[in-house]
Design a protein around this motif. Structure first.
Motif, PDB file in Angstrom:
ATOM      1  N   GLN A  71       0.843  -1.191   0.000  1.00  0.00           N
ATOM      2  CA  GLN A  71       0.000   0.000   0.000  1.00  0.00           C
ATOM      3  C   GLN A  71       0.883   1.246   0.000  1.00  0.00           C
ATOM      4  OE1 GLN A  71      -3.388   0.012  -0.191  1.00  0.00           O
ATOM      5  NE2 GLN A  71      -3.198  -2.200  -0.470  1.00  0.00           N
ATOM      6  N   ILE A  72       0.607   2.149  -0.915  1.00  0.00           N
ATOM      7  CA  ILE A  72       1.353   3.411  -0.962  1.00  0.00           C
ATOM      8  C   ILE A  72       0.765   4.367   0.075  1.00  0.00           C
ATOM      9  CG2 ILE A  72       2.002   5.395  -2.377  1.00  0.00           C
ATOM     10  CD1 ILE A  72       1.850   3.589  -4.814  1.00  0.00           C
ATOM     11  N   ASP A  73       1.634   4.905   0.892  1.00  0.00           N
ATOM     12  CA  ASP A  73       1.210   5.843   1.931  1.00  0.00           C
ATOM     13  C   ASP A  73       1.293   7.263   1.371  1.00  0.00           C
ATOM     14  OD1 ASP A  73       0.652   7.318   4.149  1.00  0.00           O
ATOM     15  OD2 ASP A  73       2.276   6.507   5.394  1.00  0.00           O
ATOM     16  N   TYR A  74       0.161   7.744   0.816  1.00  0.00           N
ATOM     17  CA  TYR A  74       0.135   9.069   0.205  1.00  0.00           C
ATOM     18  C   TYR A  74       0.134  10.188   1.247  1.00  0.00           C
ATOM     19  CZ  TYR A  74      -0.783   6.815  -4.275  1.00  0.00           C
ATOM     20  OH  TYR A  74      -0.671   6.060  -5.397  1.00  0.00           O
ATOM     21  N   SER A  75      -0.039   9.829   2.501  1.00  0.00           N
ATOM     22  CA  SER A  75      -0.048  10.855   3.547  1.00  0.00           C
ATOM     23  C   SER A  75       1.368  11.297   3.937  1.00  0.00           C
ATOM     24  CB  SER A  75      -0.775  10.330   4.795  1.00  0.00           C
ATOM     25  OG  SER A  75      -0.031   9.276   5.403  1.00  0.00           O
ATOM     26  N   ARG A  76       2.366  10.534   3.478  1.00  0.00           N
ATOM     27  CA  ARG A  76       3.758  10.867   3.806  1.00  0.00           C
ATOM     28  C   ARG A  76       4.566  11.081   2.525  1.00  0.00           C
ATOM     29  NH1 ARG A  76       6.403   6.338   7.324  1.00  0.00           N
ATOM     30  NH2 ARG A  76       8.068   7.886   7.412  1.00  0.00           N
ATOM     31  N   THR A  77       5.494  11.999   2.583  1.00  0.00           N
ATOM     32  CA  THR A  77       6.423  12.246   1.479  1.00  0.00           C
ATOM     33  C   THR A  77       7.837  12.214   2.037  1.00  0.00           C
ATOM     34  OG1 THR A  77       4.823  13.621   0.295  1.00  0.00           O
ATOM     35  CG2 THR A  77       7.129  13.827  -0.343  1.00  0.00           C
ATOM     36  N   ILE A  78       8.658  11.388   1.423  1.00  0.00           N
ATOM     37  CA  ILE A  78      10.055  11.258   1.849  1.00  0.00           C
ATOM     38  C   ILE A  78      10.943  11.877   0.776  1.00  0.00           C
ATOM     39  CG2 ILE A  78      11.862   9.675   2.603  1.00  0.00           C
ATOM     40  CD1 ILE A  78       9.366   9.603   4.348  1.00  0.00           C
ATOM     41  N   SER A  79      11.862  12.713   1.193  1.00  0.00           N
ATOM     42  CA  SER A  79      12.831  13.299   0.270  1.00  0.00           C
ATOM     43  C   SER A  79      14.033  12.355   0.157  1.00  0.00           C
ATOM     44  CB  SER A  79      13.279  14.670   0.771  1.00  0.00           C
ATOM     45  OG  SER A  79      14.245  15.220  -0.106  1.00  0.00           O
ATOM     46  N   ILE A  80      14.301  11.886  -1.061  1.00  0.00           N
ATOM     47  CA  ILE A  80      15.439  10.996  -1.308  1.00  0.00           C
ATOM     48  C   ILE A  80      16.529  11.788  -2.017  1.00  0.00           C
ATOM     49  CG2 ILE A  80      16.221   8.797  -2.247  1.00  0.00           C
ATOM     50  CD1 ILE A  80      13.978   8.485  -0.243  1.00  0.00           C
ATOM     51  N   GLU A  81      17.686  11.874  -1.396  1.00  0.00           N
ATOM     52  CA  GLU A  81      18.828  12.571  -1.999  1.00  0.00           C
ATOM     53  C   GLU A  81      19.799  11.536  -2.550  1.00  0.00           C
ATOM     54  OE1 GLU A  81      20.326  14.861   1.266  1.00  0.00           O
ATOM     55  OE2 GLU A  81      18.750  16.401   1.064  1.00  0.00           O
ATOM     56  N   ALA A 130      21.889   7.293   4.817  1.00  0.00           N
ATOM     57  CA  ALA A 130      21.775   8.168   5.983  1.00  0.00           C
ATOM     58  C   ALA A 130      20.338   8.663   6.044  1.00  0.00           C
ATOM     59  CB  ALA A 130      22.750   9.344   5.864  1.00  0.00           C
ATOM     60  N   PRO A 131      19.717   8.629   7.222  1.00  0.00           N
ATOM     61  CA  PRO A 131      20.256   8.116   8.480  1.00  0.00           C
ATOM     62  C   PRO A 131      20.360   6.588   8.454  1.00  0.00           C
ATOM     63  CG  PRO A 131      17.946   8.644   8.742  1.00  0.00           C
ATOM     64  CD  PRO A 131      18.329   9.107   7.364  1.00  0.00           C
ATOM     65  N   LYS A 132      21.138   6.048   9.382  1.00  0.00           N
ATOM     66  CA  LYS A 132      21.431   4.623   9.410  1.00  0.00           C
ATOM     67  C   LYS A 132      20.173   3.770   9.555  1.00  0.00           C
ATOM     68  CE  LYS A 132      24.644   1.455   9.310  1.00  0.00           C
ATOM     69  NZ  LYS A 132      25.484   1.266   8.123  1.00  0.00           N
ATOM     70  N   GLN A 133      19.192   4.250  10.324  1.00  0.00           N
ATOM     71  CA  GLN A 133      17.993   3.444  10.559  1.00  0.00           C
ATOM     72  C   GLN A 133      17.131   3.289   9.311  1.00  0.00           C
ATOM     73  OE1 GLN A 133      18.629   6.373  12.077  1.00  0.00           O
ATOM     74  NE2 GLN A 133      16.774   7.545  12.523  1.00  0.00           N
ATOM     75  N   ALA A 134      17.452   4.062   8.250  1.00  0.00           N
ATOM     76  CA  ALA A 134      16.698   3.938   6.999  1.00  0.00           C
ATOM     77  C   ALA A 134      17.169   2.755   6.160  1.00  0.00           C
ATOM     78  CB  ALA A 134      16.840   5.222   6.185  1.00  0.00           C
ATOM     79  N   ASP A 172       9.667   9.744  12.017  1.00  0.00           N
ATOM     80  CA  ASP A 172      10.521  10.925  12.157  1.00  0.00           C
ATOM     81  C   ASP A 172      11.561  11.044  11.052  1.00  0.00           C
ATOM     82  OD1 ASP A 172      11.814   8.664  13.104  1.00  0.00           O
ATOM     83  OD2 ASP A 172      13.045   9.779  14.524  1.00  0.00           O
ATOM     84  N   VAL A 173      11.663  10.041  10.183  1.00  0.00           N
ATOM     85  CA  VAL A 173      12.613  10.108   9.074  1.00  0.00           C
ATOM     86  C   VAL A 173      11.933  10.787   7.891  1.00  0.00           C
ATOM     87  CG1 VAL A 173      14.063   8.802   7.464  1.00  0.00           C
ATOM     88  CG2 VAL A 173      13.826   8.035   9.840  1.00  0.00           C
ATOM     89  N   LYS A 174      12.383  11.965   7.557  1.00  0.00           N
ATOM     90  CA  LYS A 174      11.798  12.751   6.467  1.00  0.00           C
ATOM     91  C   LYS A 174      12.681  12.764   5.218  1.00  0.00           C
ATOM     92  CE  LYS A 174       8.666  14.263   9.416  1.00  0.00           C
ATOM     93  NZ  LYS A 174       7.289  13.736   9.388  1.00  0.00           N
ATOM     94  N   THR A 175      13.998  12.526   5.428  1.00  0.00           N
ATOM     95  CA  THR A 175      14.955  12.581   4.321  1.00  0.00           C
ATOM     96  C   THR A 175      15.894  11.376   4.406  1.00  0.00           C
ATOM     97  OG1 THR A 175      14.915  14.996   4.303  1.00  0.00           O
ATOM     98  CG2 THR A 175      16.768  13.940   3.210  1.00  0.00           C
ATOM     99  N   ILE A 176      16.130  10.742   3.261  1.00  0.00           N
ATOM    100  CA  ILE A 176      17.087   9.638   3.169  1.00  0.00           C
ATOM    101  C   ILE A 176      18.118   9.994   2.096  1.00  0.00           C
ATOM    102  CG2 ILE A 176      17.432   7.189   2.639  1.00  0.00           C
ATOM    103  CD1 ILE A 176      14.567   6.680   3.517  1.00  0.00           C
ATOM    104  N   THR A 177      19.368   9.821   2.416  1.00  0.00           N
ATOM    105  CA  THR A 177      20.433  10.038   1.436  1.00  0.00           C
ATOM    106  C   THR A 177      20.996   8.688   1.016  1.00  0.00           C
ATOM    107  OG1 THR A 177      21.023  12.163   2.396  1.00  0.00           O
ATOM    108  CG2 THR A 177      22.664  11.116   0.972  1.00  0.00           C
TER     109      THR A 177
END
Length: 200
Positions: A71-81, A130-134, A172-177
């Motif tokens: 299921q795609i969670d459209y309520s959340r947006t993650i920034s992938i760098e 980064a972050p490691k938990q991602a 709490d993870v909003k950005t993943i590199t």
């Protein structure tokens, strides 16, 4: 008192049989040790976190059929760098520097590589997150980091990274590199060029 020759001969035969038996045991132990080296090597490398370039990535790879029902969670947006580091005289970069994705959404990003040297080279990419938990939530279906590649002088390639972010990613993870370091593999210059293998 002289020992009869037949008795000496029996003793020598017995000693020879004993020696042959010992040698057979040694050969058997050596064969067993050699047979056990590969899993032992993998276990040690995994425990120490060394020389597991593609093994760890394959363990995190997922199949397309496992993603179809996600299921795609459209309520959340993650920034992938996307980041690329070239450890040598070559060009290596992502086609885009960042994307906005929803958890559960299947995404493809291309990476570009060009061997600007005047010789053939073999190389492999090592990913980091980064972050490691991602890390555990960044699932790749297809990635050039699964293999080593050989490129001729001046040759250019484009490789895809197909991934999906697990909806169980902590809130709490909003950005993943996603960062790749491409480095040369010594002693592989004559290897045959390998094509990227699909994980699908």
């Amino acid at each position: 008192m002289n020992t009869p020759r037949w008795h000496v001969s029996q003793i020598l035969r017995r000693d020879n049989r004993l020696m042959v038996g010992k040698l057979l045991v040694v050969v058997g132990l050596m064969f067993g040790f050699g047979y056990a080296l590969v899993p032992l090597y993998r276990a040690v490398c995994t425990a120490l976190g060394i020389n597991v370039l593609s093994l760890s990535e394959r363990q995190h790879a997922v199949r397309a059929e496992d993603v179809k029902n996600t299921q795609i969670d459209y309520s959340r947006t993650i920034s992938i760098e996307f980041d690329a580091n070239a450890r040598g005289p070559w060009d290596f970069k992502p086609a885009v520097s960042h994307l906005q994705v929803h958890p559960g959404e299947l995404t493809t990003v291309m990476y570009e590589f060009r061997n600007i040297q005047s010789r053939t080279m073999s190389a492999q990419a090592i990913p980091s997150y980064a972050p490691k938990q991602a890390t555990a939530h960044f699932n790749k279906l297809e990635c050039f980091c699964f293999n080593e590649y050989t490129l001729a002088a001046g040759e250019s390639k484009q490789w895809p990274v197909v991934f999906v972010i697990d909806p169980k990613l902590p809130k709490d993870v909003k950005t993943i590199t996603l960062s790749y370091t491409f480095f040369e593999v010594p002693g592989k210059k004559q290897a045959e060029l390998k094509k990227p293998e699909s994980r699908i």
